[in-house]
Design a protein around this motif. Structure first.
Motif, PDB file in Angstrom:
ATOM      1  N   CYS B  45       0.821  -1.223   0.000  1.00 35.56           N
ATOM      2  CA  CYS B  45       0.000   0.000   0.000  1.00 35.56           C
ATOM      3  C   CYS B  45       0.842   1.254   0.000  1.00 35.56           C
ATOM      4  N   ARG B  46       2.068   1.157   0.476  1.00 31.28           N
ATOM      5  CA  ARG B  46       3.035   2.254   0.494  1.00 31.28           C
ATOM      6  C   ARG B  46       2.605   3.418   1.378  1.00 31.28           C
ATOM      7  N   LYS B  81       2.109  14.511   2.020  1.00 29.11           N
ATOM      8  CA  LYS B  81       1.781  14.736   0.616  1.00 29.11           C
ATOM      9  C   LYS B  81       1.748  13.401  -0.146  1.00 29.11           C
ATOM     10  N   TYR B  82       2.743  12.526   0.122  1.00 33.41           N
ATOM     11  CA  TYR B  82       2.743  11.231  -0.555  1.00 33.41           C
ATOM     12  C   TYR B  82       1.531  10.403  -0.161  1.00 33.41           C
ATOM     13  N   THR B  85      -1.446  11.521  -1.938  1.00 28.03           N
ATOM     14  CA  THR B  85      -1.466  11.052  -3.327  1.00 28.03           C
ATOM     15  C   THR B  85      -1.956   9.611  -3.390  1.00 28.03           C
ATOM     16  N   ILE B  86      -1.455   8.781  -2.476  1.00 25.25           N
ATOM     17  CA  ILE B  86      -1.843   7.367  -2.511  1.00 25.25           C
ATOM     18  C   ILE B  86      -3.333   7.207  -2.223  1.00 25.25           C
ATOM     19  N   LEU B  89      -5.213   8.293  -5.196  1.00 27.64           N
ATOM     20  CA  LEU B  89      -5.193   7.288  -6.262  1.00 27.64           C
ATOM     21  C   LEU B  89      -6.194   6.175  -5.985  1.00 27.64           C
ATOM     22  N   LEU B  90      -6.311   5.798  -4.708  1.00 28.16           N
ATOM     23  CA  LEU B  90      -7.245   4.712  -4.375  1.00 28.16           C
ATOM     24  C   LEU B  90      -8.691   5.180  -4.505  1.00 28.16           C
ATOM     25  N   VAL B  92      -9.894   7.307  -6.499  1.00 28.18           N
ATOM     26  CA  VAL B  92     -10.349   7.551  -7.864  1.00 28.18           C
ATOM     27  C   VAL B  92     -11.191   6.379  -8.356  1.00 28.18           C
TER      28      VAL B  92
END
Lengths: 596, 824
Positions: B45-46, B81-82, B85-86, B89-90, B92
């Motif tokens: 998942c990062r 911030k990262y 973003t993750i 992205l999920l 979306v």
């Protein structure tokens, strides 16, 4: 013309290129034809048996089928052969003693080879890959033989001294990798040959295996002995049937010669190899994914550490070396570290094999010393642009993980550091030359389509991020780009690189980021002006005729399939926007670049 | 221990911990979606990326080892911030169906979106729209909500050892599915439900029953097997709606099997008893408590007067609490004055206790649920612990992952055989021969511990008894090749540490006391202590009920189950049965039925009108698990509180309270006013039970031709547990019934062909004791000449066919199979 008698020929050798490229061009038919006609001509059968040898790739794929006809030691090389040509060669050259001048290779064949430094490819195309004797006759397996007399530590030292770096892409020092594994404490270790060559357009590894499989096996014996592994796997993609076939033959010959199995070369070292065919996933070239695949699991990478050198296949210390790396080892063993490190630059030693493709005259497989300039590769070896009226725009290296180097930087040396500094990478050796008819946005889209499709789906940035980037690129090429898209691509690309799990995700945005760096204006033209400067993006094409350049030849009208061109003799052509289907036929056909 | 600094806080961590583990153990939360401490680091998942001083790259905390001296930042603007973003992205593609998703309110993705989500997305939203896969029972897969963290896939394959689902396809279109998109067919443990961080995997029985924030969650102990897992139960408006496992709680530490997770809805069966019943003629009539109690009091008093107290017996229950059982114990001993009392443990754990005491001289043999870990060899003898005690089974699997070598001896392929390094495929019921054969090799080759055996009684007799079990002879008896027997013996002898494990209960008929004796001998021979032989008590309170006095006192002439129900001697006139169904659950039910018919008076208190209850003169409705408080003692001797979570059904009353009231009616108060009184007394009872330790002894035992196979009854009938059920109680669960609802007879393909029996056809199964009708399924799992059937299902009445040996062991019976409808 003095006619020679058949019996005057003391030796006749015909070498036909039967790499995958050669076979595709019809080399099997050429071989069959030679065999048939020579028999008919009554050339003695015992001579005949030897005279049509299969050889591997000689690199010059653009000119396939290539064949050497060696009469009494005098060799002539023919290019672009088909079966129909064979009769005349037999008649005039072999029987008549006069080579068929018009089919012989031209100066570009020699130029193609002269600038190269062939270590790995030296034997490819010259020896029969399906005969172990052909390899041993030229000193094959002497490297392994010598290695087995040495202490493993000394072999590692020699490889470290040679400066050899992994040819799979990342350029990690090979000797250091071995040392990690050698020092890891375990009852079992493994050596794996990574032959899962997945970059689109790359065929270096395949050609080496097809042309000289024993060099890879010998390399594996050396590395296996050095790290203390008695077992190795060759992980090769199933899409390489010929390479697999030749490997199988080579393995069984090596076994029956005592080069594999128990106590090889009469030493007390046991070594065995097994082929594992991959199912064609790009990600399986990543070493942890490759290991998972061999273990029978889904081919997905895992986080490192632990590195495979400590915990690899089945949890045991494992070294994974690329085909090219392994095939380099025998010559380092026989010729020494000094010899090897004398080739190349300070940090990048030796030679590198590239698959040279794209809009270039001489496409094919090349081997060049590290540090050679791009210019030499493109213009000397590659013979320049494919089409005279086109200019060089950029060179793409490193495949889907790499980036573009613009024509302006063409004098830069080709080595690991320079390529990285230019925003690209060495990669496994793909080199695509692009001319001014290449749209950089479209090219990025091509590579990103590839990576998005090949993402294993494990981590979010790569799985979803590449998909979103691709969506943005697609809409730009369709003329639906937004002014914020460039910034979004840059930001997202950076995030994907930083947050992704493995090398695939960490490098997937490179083609986009490097083209954005060097060719940002092209992206802007797509978004802001709605035009594709290279005329590639179909949705953006609006073909018009330049009044200045048009020479009124009418070629455009003849090729137009939709009757959209109005032209009369001695008149300039006009393209109807309504009728035009944007196929680009006129654009391609115009000899004067008058269609914009 | 290593020291590191996270967000300025100095912490210590274990060597080998990941940064995430170290951080969570020190109450520093790092966002994550794909981590689970039971699983290997994944790094998918990062979200857990952190900044480590001196490291150029961001590091995934879940998969980066914590190194001494590390300085880590987990919350910086860059990381935020990262993470944004993750999450962006999920979100979306994740359909925002939270209003109609059961996961809402306890959804990790929702929580993280709340923390990191942004109102505006930079991307064009394209929600996934795939339809939910609702084909399988109990579990629903909704791939459109899936974020591909892979936890479900990994918990299923890596932890449960099942691998029923996989990641199919690659990249963005990857989906979690059973192979080839087939209907989900799995263990139904539901571990995937607990690990799923979104609403992609949901429980069907719980679906749309309550918003998670309306649930009142309380912990109690699972009513099924002897492991005694902690269930976290979700209750709304007085009804238990679901059970889940929570890490950090109980012996199971978050793990659950399907029985505990889905099976507890048996308490809501429509067939629950709601009022007392008194038999008038052939029919039951509902009665008031006063009426029923008075009737029982009067009848029992009459019988005691007429025949003496020894004419009354009682059967307790491993499903009832310690307090219930102790109340029964007090009632039968103090009010009735009889010592005739026992429970189904007589067919299981009680035998284990007796053998262990005889072999090791010790009393009480709780298992150690962690015992498989770190053992060089684990030897499971004719037992699939992953079925009988699923969470103990998980420990065995965990041990194999960590390097233990699992050797199994079993006739059928089981989860344990699949995960074993060596599978000795023996014929059913031959474990004694196998163990003796192994010990033959060990003694012949002088591989045993000579120092310790000298102190153990009967060694010479024992040694002599092994003589005949040569590898060749043993191979003939067991079907295990001689070489394998020798190899196993040598491996066991050479190992630095070993665990021998078995299960024993009344729902298995392939092994009895003899097998345990042989296993105990092996342990003694190798110089190990009793802790190397782990045989968990079978049901939720078998261990506790046995230790609450449910057995004839050795000092008094009390009678146990065998004498009460099977012996021809007719001393018994009345029986009081609490929470047990002997007619269905006990071997040779024909004999049991005949015996019960011969009695003057039968009282049954139960939660259902069981086959036994139907024979009773009076039936008392008891409150079930969840409707009453008390304690269960699990197989590892841990007393655990079970809570009253919901109101009792109908007029049902706790078992102990029924006994208290009956005693009062009979003029004695048992000294009990409230639950605490029993608990207090039980404590001192336990103190008194501690017997002095005896001596170690070898217990000579032989392979006996237990089964009676002849031309009339040529097939061996093997009875074993199945994963979805525990005893017969779970068959009343509507949810578990959806998975498997009938006793299917498994028949070998070749046997079926020979008898011309088609798959799914009905067959008549007969033994010398009786006959039953079952549906047959044809399977490669069972060896030729053997048929397999589980005993859980009351309607199947498997025990009509079974036998009980004079030693009190259930044994493999000889049966005949015919087409249903054909007369013999």
């Amino acid at each position: 013309m003095a006619s020679k008698n058949n019996t005057d020929i003391k030796s006749l050798v015909i070498r036909v290129c039967v790499g995958t490229g050669g076979l595709a061009a019809g080399s099997q038919e050429v071989i069959d034809e030679f065999t048939k006609l020579l028999k008919k001509k009554g050339v003695r059968a015992e001579v005949l048996k030897k005279c049509v040898n299969k050889t591997g790739c000689r690199g010059f794929c653009a000119k396939d089928v290539l064949a050497d006809v060696i009469v009494d030691g005098i060799s002539h090389t023919y290019q672009l052969l088909t079966a129909e040509n064979v009769a005349r060669i037999v008649e005039e050259h072999i029987v008549g003693g006069e080579p068929v001048e018009q089919w012989l290779v031209g100066p570009e064949y020699h130029a193609f080879h002269d600038k190269q430094t062939k270590i790995l490819l030296h034997e490819c195309g010259h020896i029969d890959p399906e005969d172990i004797n052909a390899y041993t006759e030229i000193g094959g397996y002497n490297g392994a033989r010598k290695a087995l007399t040495m202490k493993p530590e000394n072999i590692i030292a020699q490889i470290k001294d040679s400066g050899l770096r992994g040819r799979g892409g990342a350029g990690f020092p090979t000797g250091l990798k071995w040392e990690f594994c050698r020092n890891a404490d375990s009852d079992q270790k493994y050596i794996i040959c990574n032959a899962d060559e997945g970059d689109p357009g790359a065929f270096m590894d395949r050609s080496i295996i097809e042309g000289n499989p024993h060099s890879v096996i010998e390399g594996m014996i050396i590395s296996g002995y050095a790290i203390g592994a008695s077992f190795g796997y060759i992980y090769i993609r199933a899409e390489y049937p010929l390479a697999i076939e030749r490997l199988k033959i080579a393995l069984s010959e090596a076994r029956s010669n005592g080069f594999l199995g128990k106590g090889i070369f009469n030493s007390d070292f046991d070594f065995e190899l097994k082929i594992k065919e991959g199912a064609g996933a790009f990600i399986c070239g990543e070493e942890t994914a490759l290991i998972a695949s061999i273990e029978g699991k889904r081919g997905m990478p895992r986080s490192k550490p632990p590195f495979p050198a400590h915990k690899g296949l089945l949890g045991k210390p494992t070294v994974i070396n690329n085909v090219e790396t392994l095939a380099t080892l025998p010559s380092i063993m026989t010729k020494g570290a000094k010899w090897f490190s004398s080739i190349g630059t300070e940090k990048s030693k030796g030679t590198k094999v590239f698959a040279l493709t794209g809009k270039i005259k001489n496409t094919g497989l090349i081997e060049v010393p590290m540090g050679i300039s791009l210019k030499e590769i493109i213009y000397d070896i590659g013979g320049g642009m494919e089409k005279k009226n086109r200019t060089l725009k950029a060179v793409q290296t490193g495949g889907p993980s790499g980036g573009c180097i613009p024509a302006a930087n063409i004098d830069m040396p080709v080595d690991y550091e320079s390529l990285a500094a230019a925003g690209s990478m060495m990669g496994s050796g793909g080199m695509v030359v692009m001319d001014d008819l290449t749209c950089m946005v479209d090219m990025s889209k091509f590579f990103l389509t590839f990576t998005a499709n090949e993402s294993c789906g494990k981590c979010v940035p790569c799985r979803v991020g590449t998909k979103r980037m691709l969506e943005i690129l697609t809409r730009i090429t369709e003329g639906k780009g937004k002014s914020s898209d460039i910034d979004l691509l840059l930001e997202l690309g950076k995030d994907i690189k930083l947050a992704s799990l493995c090398g695939l995700g960490q490098s997937a945005p490179n083609p986009v980021l490097s083209t954005l760096h060097y060719f940002r204006d092209e992206y802007e033209a797509h978004i802001n002006e709605g035009i594709c400067p290279a005329g590639v993006c179909k949705s953006l094409r609006r073909y018009t005729v330049s009044d200045e350049a048009c020479k009124m030849c009418g070629k455009c009208k003849t090729v137009c399939p939709s009757d959209a061109v109005t032209w009369e003799k001695k008149q300039k052509a006009v393209i109807s926007k309504e009728k035009c289907i944007k196929c680009g036929a006129c654009y391609e056909a115009c000899p004067f670049n008058a269609i914009l | 221990m290593i020291n590191l600094e996270i967000n300025g806080k100095k912490i210590t961590a274990n060597e080998g911990d990941t940064i995430l583990r170290a951080s969570l153990n020190n109450d520093i939360y790092i966002p994550n979606l794909c981590d689970d401490k039971r699983l290997r680091p994944y790094g998918g998942c990062r979200l857990c990326i952190v900044e480590v001083e001196g490291q150029a790259r961001l590091m995934a905390a879940c998969s980066s080892p914590a190194v001494d001296g590390m300085v880590i930042q987990t919350e910086t603007p860059k990381l935020k911030k990262y993470r944004q973003t993750i999450i962006e992205l999920l979100l979306v593609h994740h359909p925002l169906e939270c209003p109609e998703c059961d996961k809402a309110g306890e959804c990790n993705l929702q929580d993280l979106a709340y923390e990191y989500g942004k109102p505006e997305s930079r991307f064009i939203r394209s929600r996934k729209t795939t339809k939910s896969d609702i084909r399988g029972p109990l579990i629903e897969l909704t791939s459109r909500r899936c974020i591909l963290c892979g936890k479900c896939v990994r918990i299923c394959s890596d932890h449960q050892g099942r691998g029923a689902i996989g990641l199919i396809g690659r990249g963005f279109p990857t989906v979690v599915q059973p192979a080839f998109g087939e209907t989900l067919e799995c263990d139904y443990c539901g571990q995937c439900l607990d690990v799923c961080p979104t609403g992609a995997i949901l429980s069907k029985p719980y679906k749309f029953t309550a918003r998670s924030w309306f649930l009142d969650e309380q912990d109690s102990i699972c009513p099924f097997c002897g492991v005694g897992c902690t269930l976290t139960l979700g209750i709304r408006e007085g009804k238990i709606l679901r059970a889940r496992g929570e890490q950090g709680k109980g012996v199971n530490d978050g793990n659950l099997c399907g029985r505990g997770r889905f099976g507890i809805d048996y308490i809501y069966s429509k067939k629950r008893l709601t009022t007392p019943l008194i038999k008038k003629g052939e029919e039951f009539v509902t009665a008031s408590w006063e009426e029923a109690l008075a009737h029982v009091a009067k009848s029992l008093t009459n019988i005691i007067k007429k025949y003496g107290p020894a004419a009354v017996g009682a059967i307790g229950s491993p499903r009832c609490t310690n307090e219930d059982n102790f109340a029964l114990n007090k009632f039968i001993r103090e009010v009735v004055g009889s010592d005739n009392i026992e429970s189904s443990a007589a067919f299981g754990y009680e035998k284990v206790q007796k053998v262990m005491t005889a072999a090791f001289g010790t009393n009480n043999h709780p298992v150690n649920l962690e015992s498989p870990l770190g053992k060089e060899i684990i030897f499971a003898v004719e037992s699939d612990l992953s079925v009988t005690h699923p969470i103990f089974g998980l420990k065995i699997l965990e041990a194999t992952r960590e390097g233990s070598r699992l050797i199994t001896a079993d006739s059928r392929e089981t989860k344990l055989t699949r995960h074993s390094a060596d599978w000795l495929k023996l014929m059913d019921g031959t474990s004694v021969a196998l163990l003796n054969g192994i010990m033959h090799v060990i003694t012949e080759d002088d591989l045993f511990n000579k120092e310790t055996v000298t102190g153990i009684a009967n060694f010479d007799t024992f040694l002599a008894s092994l003589k005949e079990y040569t590898p060749e002879k043993t191979a003939e008896l067991t079907g295990v090749p001689a070489a394998k027997i020798i190899e196993t013996a040598k491996a066991l002898a050479a190992a630095k540490s070993r665990l021998i494990t078995l299960s024993l209960s009344l729902s298995e008929n392939t092994k009895g006391s003899a097998a345990i004796k042989a296993a105990a001998n092996l342990v003694n021979l190798l110089g190990e202590g009793a802790e190397s032989l782990q045989i968990p008590a079978e049901y939720s309170n078998t261990y506790g009920s046995y230790n609450s006095g449910l057995r004839p006192d050795s000092n008094k002439p009390g009678k146990g189950l065998k004498e009460m129900l099977y012996d021809s001697e007719s001393f018994l006139k009345a029986i009081y049965i609490m929470g047990e169904d002997p007619v269905i659950n006990f071997p040779n039910s024909t004999a049991v039925t005949e015996k019960l018919k011969s009695l003057d008076f039968i009282v049954v208190q139960d939660i259902f009108l069981t086959a036994t209850a139907k024979m009773a003169d009076v039936v008392f409705p008891a409150s079930s698990w969840g409707e009453k408080s008390g304690t269960f003692t699990n197989a590892s001797s841990i007393d655990q509180e079970v809570l009253k979570l919901v109101d009792p059904t109908g007029q049902s009353v706790s078992d102990w309270m029924i006994l208290k009231n009956l005693s009062l009616t009979m003029g004695s108060d048992l000294g009990i006013k409230k639950l605490a009184d029993i608990q207090h007394e039980l404590k001192s009872y336990h103190e008194k039970q501690k017997a002095p330790e005896g001596v170690k002894a070898f217990l000579t035992v032989h392979h006996g031709p237990a089964e009676e196979i002849d031309s009339r009854f040529p097939f061996k009938l093997v009875i074993r547990d199945i994963l979805q059920h525990s005893g017969s109680m779970s068959t009343r669960s509507k949810s578990l019934d959806l998975v498997i609802s009938e006793a299917l007879l498994k028949l070998n393909t070749e046997d079926a062909e020979r008898l011309a029996i088609r798959d799914s056809s009905h067959v008549k199964l007969s033994s010398k004791n009786g006959e039953i009708y079952l549906k047959a399924v044809i399977s490669e799992d069972v060896p030729m000449g053997t048929v397999f059937v589980p005993s859980h299902f009351p309607y199947a009445r498997i025990n009509t066919l079974t036998q009980l040996t004079p030693e009190g062991d259930a044994v493999i019976a000889g049966v005949n199979i015919e087409h249903a409808g054909k007369s013999s």
